[in-house]
Motif scaffolding. Structure first.
Motif, PDB file in Angstrom:
ATOM      1  N   ASN A  44       0.792  -1.161  -0.099  1.00 35.39           N
ATOM      2  CA  ASN A  44      -0.007  -0.028   0.014  1.00 35.39           C
ATOM      3  C   ASN A  44       0.946   1.330  -0.018  1.00 35.39           C
ATOM      4  OD1 ASN A  44      -2.314   1.600   0.157  1.00 35.39           O
ATOM      5  ND2 ASN A  44      -2.438   1.307   2.255  1.00 35.39           N
ATOM      6  N   THR A  45       0.841   1.984  -0.798  1.00 36.05           N
ATOM      7  CA  THR A  45       1.526   3.142  -1.020  1.00 36.05           C
ATOM      8  C   THR A  45       0.884   4.541  -0.569  1.00 36.05           C
ATOM      9  OG1 THR A  45       3.170   4.525  -2.497  1.00 36.05           O
ATOM     10  CG2 THR A  45       0.750   3.870  -3.265  1.00 36.05           C
ATOM     11  N   THR A  46       1.682   5.308  -0.173  1.00 34.90           N
ATOM     12  CA  THR A  46       1.233   6.696   0.379  1.00 34.90           C
ATOM     13  C   THR A  46       0.752   7.621  -0.903  1.00 34.90           C
ATOM     14  OG1 THR A  46       3.310   7.971   0.166  1.00 34.90           O
ATOM     15  CG2 THR A  46       3.064   6.687   2.217  1.00 34.90           C
ATOM     16  N   VAL A  47      -0.064   8.791  -0.589  1.00 30.26           N
ATOM     17  CA  VAL A  47      -0.419   9.591  -1.475  1.00 30.26           C
ATOM     18  C   VAL A  47       0.856  10.396  -2.031  1.00 30.26           C
ATOM     19  CG1 VAL A  47      -1.920  11.765  -1.586  1.00 30.26           C
ATOM     20  CG2 VAL A  47      -2.727   9.827  -0.417  1.00 30.26           C
ATOM     21  N   VAL A  77       1.529  12.441 -15.824  1.00 31.92           N
ATOM     22  CA  VAL A  77       0.100  12.603 -15.763  1.00 31.92           C
ATOM     23  C   VAL A  77      -0.636  12.938 -14.383  1.00 31.92           C
ATOM     24  CG1 VAL A  77      -0.131  10.218 -17.164  1.00 31.92           C
ATOM     25  CG2 VAL A  77       0.146  10.207 -14.592  1.00 31.92           C
ATOM     26  N   ASN A  78      -1.765  13.311 -14.428  1.00 29.38           N
ATOM     27  CA  ASN A  78      -2.284  13.670 -12.980  1.00 29.38           C
ATOM     28  C   ASN A  78      -2.524  12.838 -12.154  1.00 29.38           C
ATOM     29  OD1 ASN A  78      -2.821  16.381 -13.690  1.00 29.38           O
ATOM     30  ND2 ASN A  78      -4.649  15.841 -14.993  1.00 29.38           N
ATOM     31  N   ILE A  79      -2.422  12.976 -10.871  1.00 31.02           N
ATOM     32  CA  ILE A  79      -2.668  11.672  -9.817  1.00 31.02           C
ATOM     33  C   ILE A  79      -3.942  11.238 -10.207  1.00 31.02           C
ATOM     34  CG2 ILE A  79      -3.470  13.307  -7.933  1.00 31.02           C
ATOM     35  CD1 ILE A  79      -1.664  11.416  -5.823  1.00 31.02           C
ATOM     36  N   ALA A  80      -4.838  12.036 -10.467  1.00 24.29           N
ATOM     37  CA  ALA A  80      -6.389  11.485 -10.775  1.00 24.29           C
ATOM     38  C   ALA A  80      -6.223  10.336 -11.747  1.00 24.29           C
ATOM     39  CB  ALA A  80      -7.175  12.506 -10.974  1.00 24.29           C
ATOM     40  N   ASP A  81      -5.583  10.416 -12.715  1.00 28.03           N
ATOM     41  CA  ASP A  81      -5.344   9.373 -13.806  1.00 28.03           C
ATOM     42  C   ASP A  81      -4.781   8.057 -13.213  1.00 28.03           C
ATOM     43  OD1 ASP A  81      -5.994  11.251 -15.729  1.00 28.03           O
ATOM     44  OD2 ASP A  81      -3.859  11.832 -15.989  1.00 28.03           O
ATOM     45  N   LEU A  82      -4.042   8.077 -12.024  1.00 26.43           N
ATOM     46  CA  LEU A  82      -3.629   6.888 -11.544  1.00 26.43           C
ATOM     47  C   LEU A  82      -4.633   6.212 -10.648  1.00 26.43           C
ATOM     48  CD1 LEU A  82      -0.290   7.899  -9.984  1.00 26.43           C
ATOM     49  CD2 LEU A  82      -0.679   6.798 -12.217  1.00 26.43           C
ATOM     50  N   ARG A 121       4.369  11.496  -6.738  1.00 28.21           N
ATOM     51  CA  ARG A 121       5.818  11.301  -7.402  1.00 28.21           C
ATOM     52  C   ARG A 121       5.628  10.612  -8.453  1.00 28.21           C
ATOM     53  NH1 ARG A 121       8.730   9.121  -2.339  1.00 28.21           N
ATOM     54  NH2 ARG A 121      10.412   8.891  -4.003  1.00 28.21           N
ATOM     55  N   ILE A 122       4.831   9.520  -8.466  1.00 25.55           N
ATOM     56  CA  ILE A 122       4.852   8.572  -9.551  1.00 25.55           C
ATOM     57  C   ILE A 122       4.073   9.254 -10.757  1.00 25.55           C
ATOM     58  CG2 ILE A 122       3.739   6.369 -10.403  1.00 25.55           C
ATOM     59  CD1 ILE A 122       4.345   5.120  -7.702  1.00 25.55           C
ATOM     60  N   ALA A 123       2.876   9.833 -10.320  1.00 20.16           N
ATOM     61  CA  ALA A 123       2.049  10.959 -11.235  1.00 20.16           C
ATOM     62  C   ALA A 123       3.067  11.650 -12.024  1.00 20.16           C
ATOM     63  CB  ALA A 123       0.915  11.308 -10.811  1.00 20.16           C
TER      64      ALA A 123
END
Length: 93
Positions: free
Chosen positions: A65-68, A80-85, A73-75
């Motif tokens: 489970n990853t943090t927000v 991409v936007n975090i919403a895309d993830l 950072r991945i987004a």
């Protein structure tokens, strides 16, 4: 994001929801990464701060489970936007 919660969930249902959410998030990250022709090594090297390739693998496989903040950072690394993830299906209709 399609999350539908009906009433109070039992512990076993919550655990299934956690597992499915992690899995689907990992699938989405992998899908976006591969659409950009990036390897896990490429993605790890683009993430701000120290980030190990094994963490990318664990996130994509739904094992952790990853943090927000890590999702942010991945987004950013995937451009991409975090919403895309987070555009994932959790419950089936």
């Amino acid at each position: 994001m399609n999350i539908f919660i009906y009433g109070i969930l039992k512990d076993s249902e919550i655990n299934k929801l956690r597992k499915k959410t992690r899995h689907n998030l990992g699938v989405k990250i992998k899908e976006i990464r591969e659409s950009k022709n990036l390897t896990q090594v490429d993605l790890a090297s683009r993430i701000d701060g120290r980030f190990d390739t094994s963490n990318v693998s664990r996130i994509e496989s739904g094992r952790i489970n990853t943090t927000v903040f890590t999702l942010f950072r991945i987004a950013k690394a995937l451009d991409v936007n975090i919403a895309d993830l987070l555009d994932i299906e959790v419950f089936e209709n």
